[in-house]
Design a protein around this motif. Structure first.
Motif, PDB file in Angstrom:
ATOM      1  N   TYR A   1    -134.245  23.815  68.535  1.00 56.47           N
ATOM      2  CA  TYR A   1    -133.829  23.522  67.165  1.00 56.47           C
ATOM      3  C   TYR A   1    -132.317  23.653  67.018  1.00 56.47           C
TER       4      TYR A   1
ATOM      5  N   TYR B   1    -128.948  18.054  62.959  1.00 58.24           N
ATOM      6  CA  TYR B   1    -129.381  18.346  61.594  1.00 58.24           C
ATOM      7  C   TYR B   1    -128.932  17.199  60.685  1.00 58.24           C
TER       8      TYR B   1
ATOM      9  N   ARG C   1    -135.711  20.177  60.728  1.00 55.50           N
ATOM     10  CA  ARG C   1    -134.854  21.026  61.567  1.00 55.50           C
ATOM     11  C   ARG C   1    -133.913  21.866  60.705  1.00 55.50           C
TER      12      ARG C   1
ATOM     13  N   THR D   1    -133.855  25.976  60.562  1.00 61.46           N
ATOM     14  CA  THR D   1    -132.615  26.671  60.917  1.00 61.46           C
ATOM     15  C   THR D   1    -132.059  27.450  59.733  1.00 61.46           C
TER      16      THR D   1
END
Length: 463
Positions: free
Chosen positions: A353, A357, A367, A371
């Motif tokens: 991950y 983004y 994602r 995060t």
């Protein structure tokens, strides 16, 4: 340009396998440049619009075939010819004789086509004092001029004298990353083919006048590279099929006049049709899609793919207003939030991950939710369950809503400042506004995406 189009069609019609639907023609406007339009009657689904045989396409296979006409040492089954050049005075006999088969086969399609097109389009008139004309001249004559591709950011990056270099700091993160990636490819390919160009210069400099310098050839190379990059179409090349997927493309005259439209599956679509030739290559065919066309003057489009404006700008040099495929890359901003937190960094990398983004109009990517949830709560155990699907994003949404709004709002402020600065440059610093206008469209679309999500997050809080 009308005469050049006529010459192109005359050349294409030298093949009995070339087909062009009588209901279409080329139209040129100041706003969108050249395009294919309906000139009479109508087109319905699956109607054949154009079919271009392999003899009039430029790709890895056809280039080797034409080079072999002047280099009898090349012997590739179903590709090369055995006889030599008919004209013993043709300068290509000498120029192409230095190209060894192993070297040519190791080249990528970009490298080979760049080298070949520079030779045929730029150097052959010099070598022959305009006495020898390339087979491809009618196609070359309708390719875009340098100024028509001036809005591609990678060109600004690679040309020391580009008047658009001041715009590079104003590129979006997605555009800048794309520019850096393409720049590396362009520089690498130049290193591969430059020694051949230098050898040709040394070979002909004492025979003809005005042989271009390597600096001039580099600028020609950049132009040829982006002509290819902006016009290549996916096409399986038998020699490259299992070796280099990026080499599987072809250049197709007339088809490259079809402009891009964002809608997928509605307009024209490509197909490959087997020809009568002994080679494994196929004719490149365009047929009418679901939409159909029935209004004279209506432009006929081809979807190049589901591409954002950042991609279109870097690959083709244009952008579209209200492009549904736009997204914002916020990787840099989110990764900055993890700085110094080794446990968070390690977890994101181990679980794949880390980075990538993005936000589009419809979604803040999963994602980002994962995060940001980890950054804000530092609750690795629950984030693991989130990734595994045992906890939904609704659990984390109230906790990360404010930090997420703060991130989106800070991006909005950043892009608003860039719009102000670019607008000032447009008014005072750069006379040619096309490149700036492209960037302004990108950032205004970014604001549209951000405002949508800031509003949506605010509404969720009120509920």
């Amino acid at each position: 340009m009308e005469q050049k189009i006529t010459s192109l069609l005359n050349w294409l019609h030298t093949s009995p396998e070339f087909y062009l639907n009588e209901n279409v023609t080329i139209n040129e406007t100041e706003a969108s440049g050249r395009g294919v339009v309906l000139c009479k009657n109508k087109l319905v689904k699956n109607d054949l619009i154009i079919s271009v045989p392999t003899t009039h396409q430029i790709n890895f296979h056809t280039v080797l075939y034409h080079i072999s006409k002047f280099n009898p040492d090349l012997s590739i089954p179903s590709v090369t010819v055995n006889e030599g050049s008919i004209d013993i005075d043709d300068p290509r006999n000498e120029a192409y004789s230095i190209l060894e088969q192993d070297f040519l086969l190791e080249l990528t399609s970009f490298q080979l086509l760049c080298l070949y097109i520079i030779a045929e389009w730029i150097l052959l008139p010099v070598w022959s004092n305009d006495a020898t004309v390339s087979y491809w001249k009618p196609f070359f004559d309708v390719l875009p001029a340098k100024e028509e591709l001036r809005s591609i950011p990678t060109k600004w990056n690679l040309m020391d004298a580009s008047p658009y270099k001041p715009l590079i700091p104003f590129l979006s993160d997605a555009s800048f990353s794309h520019t850096e990636r393409i720049s590396k490819l362009v520089k690498n390919d130049w290193e591969i083919i430059a020694p051949i160009l230098l050898t040709w210069n040394n070979m002909f400099s004492h025979k003809v006048k005005d042989v271009p310098s390597m600096e001039e050839l580099y600028l020609e190379y950049l132009h040829v590279y982006f002509v290819i990059n902006s016009r290549c179409l996916y096409y399986e090349i038998p020699i490259k099929k299992n070796k280099d997927i990026a080499s599987n493309f072809t250049l197709v005259p007339y088809v490259d006049f079809l402009n891009h439209v964002p809608e997928v599956g509605e307009h024209c679509y490509p197909s490959l049709t087997t020809t009568k030739h002994e080679t494994e290559l196929k004719a490149f065919t365009i047929r009418c899609g679901e939409k159909g066309y029935n209004q004279v003057g209506e432009e006929i489009f081809l979807n190049y793919g589901a591409h954002s404006n950042d991609f279109l700008s870097n690959e083709y040099g244009f952008v579209l207003e209200n492009n549904e495929w736009n997204f914002i890359d916020v990787s840099e901003e989110i990764l900055e939030m993890t700085e110094g937190n080794l446990e968070t960094i390690s977890f994101l990398k181990e679980n794949e991950y880390w980075g990538d983004y993005t936000i589009n109009f419809d979604d803040i990517s999963y994602r980002i939710w994962v995060t940001m949830s980890l950054i804000v709560t530092k609750d690795i155990r629950r984030v693991e369950k989130f990734i595994q699907g045992f906890i939904s994003e609704d659990f984390f949404r109230p906790k990360i809503r404010e930090p997420l709004i703060h991130l989106l709002s800070s991006l909005k402020k950043k892009y608003e400042e860039r719009i102000i600065n670019l607008t000032q440059m447009r008014l005072h610093d750069i006379n040619d506004t096309w490149c700036i206008d492209n960037l302004l469209i990108i950032y205004n679309d970014y604001l549209y995406i951000l405002d949508h999500h800031i509003s949506a997050l605010g509404e969720i809080n009120e509920k």
